[in-house]
Design a protein around this motif. Structure first.
Motif, PDB file in Angstrom:
ATOM      1  N   PHE A  66       0.831  -1.202   0.000  1.00  0.00           N
ATOM      2  CA  PHE A  66       0.000   0.000   0.000  1.00  0.00           C
ATOM      3  C   PHE A  66       0.868   1.256   0.000  1.00  0.00           C
ATOM      4  O   PHE A  66       0.595   2.207  -0.746  1.00  0.00           O
ATOM      5  CB  PHE A  66      -0.950  -0.014   1.200  1.00  0.00           C
ATOM      6  N   ALA A  67       1.920   1.269   0.805  1.00  0.00           N
ATOM      7  CA  ALA A  67       2.833   2.416   0.840  1.00  0.00           C
ATOM      8  C   ALA A  67       3.500   2.608  -0.520  1.00  0.00           C
ATOM      9  O   ALA A  67       3.655   3.741  -0.993  1.00  0.00           O
ATOM     10  CB  ALA A  67       3.886   2.224   1.924  1.00  0.00           C
ATOM     11  N   ARG A  68       3.859   1.533  -1.154  1.00  0.00           N
ATOM     12  CA  ARG A  68       4.468   1.604  -2.491  1.00  0.00           C
ATOM     13  C   ARG A  68       3.480   2.184  -3.501  1.00  0.00           C
ATOM     14  O   ARG A  68       3.835   2.975  -4.354  1.00  0.00           O
ATOM     15  CB  ARG A  68       4.910   0.190  -2.906  1.00  0.00           C
ATOM     16  N   TRP A  69       2.210   1.791  -3.378  1.00  0.00           N
ATOM     17  CA  TRP A  69       1.152   2.273  -4.264  1.00  0.00           C
ATOM     18  C   TRP A  69       0.920   3.771  -4.075  1.00  0.00           C
ATOM     19  O   TRP A  69       0.744   4.506  -5.046  1.00  0.00           O
ATOM     20  CB  TRP A  69      -0.126   1.475  -3.990  1.00  0.00           C
ATOM     21  N   LEU A  70       0.963   4.238  -2.822  1.00  0.00           N
ATOM     22  CA  LEU A  70       0.706   5.655  -2.536  1.00  0.00           C
ATOM     23  C   LEU A  70       1.859   6.563  -2.947  1.00  0.00           C
ATOM     24  O   LEU A  70       1.639   7.717  -3.292  1.00  0.00           O
ATOM     25  CB  LEU A  70       0.432   5.866  -1.050  1.00  0.00           C
ATOM     26  N   GLY A  71       3.066   6.077  -2.854  1.00  0.00           N
ATOM     27  CA  GLY A  71       4.227   6.926  -3.121  1.00  0.00           C
ATOM     28  C   GLY A  71       4.830   7.439  -1.827  1.00  0.00           C
ATOM     29  O   GLY A  71       4.274   7.239  -0.747  1.00  0.00           O
ATOM     30  N   PRO A  72       5.955   8.143  -1.908  1.00  0.00           N
ATOM     31  CA  PRO A  72       6.727   8.479  -0.712  1.00  0.00           C
ATOM     32  C   PRO A  72       6.106   9.529   0.214  1.00  0.00           C
ATOM     33  O   PRO A  72       6.360   9.504   1.409  1.00  0.00           O
ATOM     34  CB  PRO A  72       8.061   8.971  -1.263  1.00  0.00           C
ATOM     35  N   ALA A  73       5.301  10.438  -0.267  1.00  0.00           N
ATOM     36  CA  ALA A  73       4.752  11.496   0.601  1.00  0.00           C
ATOM     37  C   ALA A  73       3.332  11.858   0.143  1.00  0.00           C
ATOM     38  O   ALA A  73       3.086  12.963  -0.325  1.00  0.00           O
ATOM     39  CB  ALA A  73       5.658  12.720   0.582  1.00  0.00           C
TER      40      ALA A  73
END
Length: 131
Positions: A66-73
């Motif tokens: 999920f974090a990878r899907w959202l991007g870093p910030a």
């Protein structure tokens, strides 16, 4: 986004929060008895440490992806909206397909789909606030 650009502490907190939410969600305080009844009384044949350990690893995997899907910030509203999309629009919808063929109840789908929707919204909240 590369894996090394990820906020690993936020991802770890997201995984832990998912685990904590599940403990509350499936406890007798909320939906535990109803969930157990709808499943026909689940029997524990394996060691609880294994069950909880594997469950945590899956929570961690979900948080990383999920974090990878959202991007870093990600912006907070973007992250929360994507949490709803992932939880309700993907996980709960896929459960709905399986539960239909398995002839499981709507009540069980609401409990399990609701948990995963809440899980991904919390992921979005954490990842949207902690950059």
């Amino acid at each position: 986004m590369q894996l090394w650009e990820m906020n690993y502490w936020a991802v770890l907190l997201a995984a832990v929060s998912s685990f904590m939410l599940g403990g509350l969600w499936y406890s007798p305080v909320l939906f535990g008895k109803m969930w157990n009844d709808e499943n026909g009384g689940v029997k524990q044949d394996s060691h609880p440490a294994k069950v909880f350990g594997v469950a945590f690893l899956f929570s961690l995997l979900a948080a990383v992806v999920f974090a990878r899907w959202l991007g870093p910030a990600p912006e907070l509203d973007f992250a929360i909206k994507h949490g709803v999309m992932a939880g309700l629009g993907m996980v709960a919808a896929c459960f709905g397909i399986n539960y239909q063929f398995a002839q499981r109840s709507l009540k069980l789908w609401l409990i399990d789909g609701g948990y995963h929707t809440a899980q991904f919204v919390i992921f979005g909240l954490i990842l949207g606030l902690w950059h």
